[in-house]
Structure formats: C-alpha cells, structure tokens
Design a protein around this motif. Sequence first.
Motif, short mmCIF file in Angstrom:
data_model
loop_
_atom_site.label_atom_id
_atom_site.label_comp_id
_atom_site.label_asym_id
_atom_site.label_seq_id
_atom_site.Cartn_x
_atom_site.Cartn_y
_atom_site.Cartn_z
N ASP A 76 47.96 34.10 63.60
CA ASP A 76 49.13 34.74 63.00
C ASP A 76 50.34 34.57 63.91
O ASP A 76 51.43 34.19 63.46
CB ASP A 76 48.83 36.22 62.76
CG ASP A 76 49.92 36.95 62.01
OD1 ASP A 76 50.87 36.32 61.51
OD2 ASP A 76 49.81 38.19 61.91
N THR A 80 53.78 32.54 63.12
CA THR A 80 55.03 33.30 63.18
C THR A 80 56.02 32.64 64.12
O THR A 80 57.21 32.51 63.80
CB THR A 80 54.73 34.75 63.63
OG1 THR A 80 53.86 35.36 62.66
CG2 THR A 80 56.01 35.57 63.77
N ASP A 126 47.03 36.65 56.87
CA ASP A 126 47.97 37.69 57.31
C ASP A 126 49.39 37.15 57.34
O ASP A 126 50.32 37.77 56.83
CB ASP A 126 47.60 38.20 58.71
CG ASP A 126 46.30 38.99 58.74
OD1 ASP A 126 45.83 39.43 57.68
OD2 ASP A 126 45.77 39.17 59.86
N TYR A 127 49.55 35.98 57.94
CA TYR A 127 50.86 35.35 58.02
C TYR A 127 51.41 35.05 56.62
O TYR A 127 52.57 35.34 56.31
CB TYR A 127 50.80 34.06 58.84
CG TYR A 127 52.06 33.27 58.74
CD1 TYR A 127 53.16 33.58 59.53
CD2 TYR A 127 52.19 32.22 57.82
CE1 TYR A 127 54.33 32.87 59.41
CE2 TYR A 127 53.35 31.52 57.71
CZ TYR A 127 54.43 31.85 58.50
OH TYR A 127 55.60 31.15 58.36
N ARG A 130 52.62 38.12 54.66
CA ARG A 130 53.88 38.63 55.19
C ARG A 130 55.07 37.73 54.85
O ARG A 130 56.21 38.20 54.79
CB ARG A 130 53.77 38.75 56.72
CG ARG A 130 54.24 40.03 57.27
CD ARG A 130 54.16 40.19 58.77
NE ARG A 130 54.20 38.97 59.55
CZ ARG A 130 53.10 38.32 60.01
NH1 ARG A 130 51.91 38.80 59.75
NH2 ARG A 130 53.22 37.23 60.71
N ASN A 131 54.83 36.45 54.64
CA ASN A 131 55.93 35.50 54.50
C ASN A 131 55.97 34.75 53.17
O ASN A 131 56.78 33.85 53.01
CB ASN A 131 55.86 34.46 55.64
CG ASN A 131 56.11 35.09 56.97
OD1 ASN A 131 57.23 35.37 57.32
ND2 ASN A 131 55.05 35.33 57.72
N TRP A 132 55.14 35.11 52.22
CA TRP A 132 54.98 34.30 51.01
C TRP A 132 56.26 34.11 50.23
O TRP A 132 56.46 33.08 49.60
CB TRP A 132 53.90 34.88 50.10
CG TRP A 132 54.31 36.15 49.43
CD1 TRP A 132 54.16 37.41 49.90
CD2 TRP A 132 54.93 36.28 48.15
NE1 TRP A 132 54.66 38.32 49.03
CE2 TRP A 132 55.14 37.66 47.93
CE3 TRP A 132 55.35 35.38 47.20
CZ2 TRP A 132 55.76 38.15 46.79
CZ3 TRP A 132 55.95 35.87 46.04
CH2 TRP A 132 56.14 37.25 45.86
#
Length: 135
Positions: A76, A80, A126-127, A130-132
């Motif tokens: 992650d 990020t 997870d990443y 959060r960023n989709w």
Amino acid sequence: QNMTAVAILAECAQDIVPAMAFSAQQRALAQTRNLATIAFEAGQHMVGYGSASSNYRLADKLIEANRLPGMRQVYDQFLTEWRRIGGGICCLYNTSNQYGLYGSWGLFEHSLQSFWDAPRYLGVIDYTIRNWNLP
C-alpha cells in the motif's frame, strides 16, 4: 541471512523512500522529453544472489517475510508513494507464482490462495479502494 523475517520486512518498508527518490529523478527526466513514467514488473522481489542464490535458509526467511501481514502495508505504501511522485501506470509482477528459492514474485502464491492470506494482494486492494475515483 541473520535477520529475522520481521527485520527483513522493515527493510522493505525503509527501501521505499530511496526507491521513490530514484523514481522521482527518472520522472523528472521523462518529463523533459514529454514522456510518461510507468513501472513495469513492479513490486518487491527478495532473492539471494551470488553465493546466497542457493541458500535455502535465507530463501525460507524471505518467503516468511513475504507472508507477514505487514507486507500489506508495504505494498500500500509503495503504491501510495508511486502516485505521490506522479508515477503513471504501475504494472505489478505477477498475479500468482509459487514462492521458492529463486524468488517470491506473485501477489498470490498460487491460484487457489484465499485473498485473506495474500498480504500483497490486500495491500493493492487497500490502495485501490482509497484511490479508485481519483484522476
């Protein structure tokens, strides 16, 4: 080879900063030529080399480090930071591959592995969650 799996994982996390500093330099160079910065076969790889390339004890520690739940945060964090420096497409290598003496390459160890037991995959998820919807 005297490090614990936890210490190896901590080294992976610490290596993100210098790796991204290098990547940021490459991004700046690419921008001078109006090129995108992409990552191909991205993700950590830990494998013995040289005289350690056939060291099963070392390979077992590296495999153990890859299986630790903390690898989720490492992946992650890597993604990020890649985004933070302005990196473009990041192709992770690879979806599934059996961990062994010559490396631990997949997000999964095999195609039937539960995603709950795949910390690399969970870090990517997870990443992504959060960023989709970010540009």
